[in-house]
Design a protein around this motif. Sequence first.
Motif, PDB file in Angstrom:
ATOM      1  N   THR A  23     -14.992  -1.384  -7.501  1.00 24.05           N
ATOM      2  CA  THR A  23     -14.535   0.007  -7.510  1.00 24.05           C
ATOM      3  C   THR A  23     -13.018   0.142  -7.574  1.00 24.05           C
ATOM      4  N   ALA A  35      -0.834   4.807  -0.258  1.00 27.72           N
ATOM      5  CA  ALA A  35      -2.294   4.665  -0.307  1.00 27.72           C
ATOM      6  C   ALA A  35      -2.958   5.299   0.908  1.00 27.72           C
ATOM      7  N   MET A  39      -5.745   4.672   3.356  1.00 24.10           N
ATOM      8  CA  MET A  39      -6.572   3.567   3.830  1.00 24.10           C
ATOM      9  C   MET A  39      -7.356   4.026   5.046  1.00 24.10           C
ATOM     10  N   GLY A  73     -10.929   9.816  -3.452  1.00 24.21           N
ATOM     11  CA  GLY A  73      -9.513   9.468  -3.423  1.00 24.21           C
ATOM     12  C   GLY A  73      -9.088   8.559  -2.288  1.00 24.21           C
ATOM     13  N   ILE A  74     -10.022   7.832  -1.705  1.00 27.03           N
ATOM     14  CA  ILE A  74      -9.677   6.858  -0.662  1.00 27.03           C
ATOM     15  C   ILE A  74      -9.405   5.536  -1.356  1.00 27.03           C
ATOM     16  N   ASP A  75      -8.215   5.006  -1.127  1.00 26.30           N
ATOM     17  CA  ASP A  75      -7.762   3.830  -1.866  1.00 26.30           C
ATOM     18  C   ASP A  75      -8.308   2.507  -1.358  1.00 26.30           C
ATOM     19  N   GLY A  76      -8.703   2.460  -0.104  1.00 27.11           N
ATOM     20  CA  GLY A  76      -9.224   1.203   0.409  1.00 27.11           C
ATOM     21  C   GLY A  76      -9.510   1.260   1.887  1.00 27.11           C
ATOM     22  N   ARG A 110     -14.074   5.983  -3.723  1.00 30.75           N
ATOM     23  CA  ARG A 110     -13.387   6.166  -5.001  1.00 30.75           C
ATOM     24  C   ARG A 110     -13.473   7.629  -5.428  1.00 30.75           C
ATOM     25  N   ARG A 119     -10.923  -0.664  -5.230  1.00 27.76           N
ATOM     26  CA  ARG A 119     -10.391  -0.291  -3.908  1.00 27.76           C
ATOM     27  C   ARG A 119      -9.717  -1.507  -3.294  1.00 27.76           C
ATOM     28  N   ALA A 120      -8.736  -1.265  -2.440  1.00 25.70           N
ATOM     29  CA  ALA A 120      -8.084  -2.328  -1.681  1.00 25.70           C
ATOM     30  C   ALA A 120      -8.882  -2.572  -0.407  1.00 25.70           C
ATOM     31  N   TRP A 121      -8.735  -3.753   0.163  1.00 23.78           N
ATOM     32  CA  TRP A 121      -9.337  -4.027   1.456  1.00 23.78           C
ATOM     33  C   TRP A 121      -8.520  -5.088   2.162  1.00 23.78           C
ATOM     34  N   LEU A 138       0.808  -1.209   0.000  1.00 25.20           N
ATOM     35  CA  LEU A 138       0.000   0.000   0.000  1.00 25.20           C
ATOM     36  C   LEU A 138       0.850   1.272   0.000  1.00 25.20           C
TER      37      LEU A 138
END
Length: 161
Positions: A154, A36, A38, A118-121, A115, A156-158, A33
Amino acid sequence: MHHRTSPAGRVSALIAVALLITSARAPGGHPVLTGAVMCGYQGWFAAEGDGAGLGWQHYGFRKDGGCTIDLWPDVSELEKDELFESPLKFADGRPAPVFSSGNQKTVQRHFEWMRGHGIDGVFLQRFGTTLKSDRQRAFNDRVLENVRSAAAKTGRAWALM
């Protein structure tokens, strides 16, 4: 409860803490990450009538007419099939609606908001004490699947926390 928040405010109400992660590519070439943004994603809101059989989970509605949640959710962009009438009322007598984290459509919407901002996950938060009963575990597993699906759709990472 008539106060309208900005989209950024809605995201803040749904997400606990944003972290800036700075690290390098992991050994073996696995993605990490790096840079990123998060956030924590609780996903612990259940509503009477959402099919989980848990009633009002985490909203903390009290018999005296109050509640114990930190922030009231802005549900102005949610559709009718995402809303549940809470025991609380607006000044004009209408029921104050809330959402359930068990609703895939709502979790998808949260990830679309992420998304867009601008939040990556997210780090999906789960607590051992909420996994004791079969019903509670089933709800948490449903939320996990909602997050997994929404993140994939979307980009996004999780991660499970």
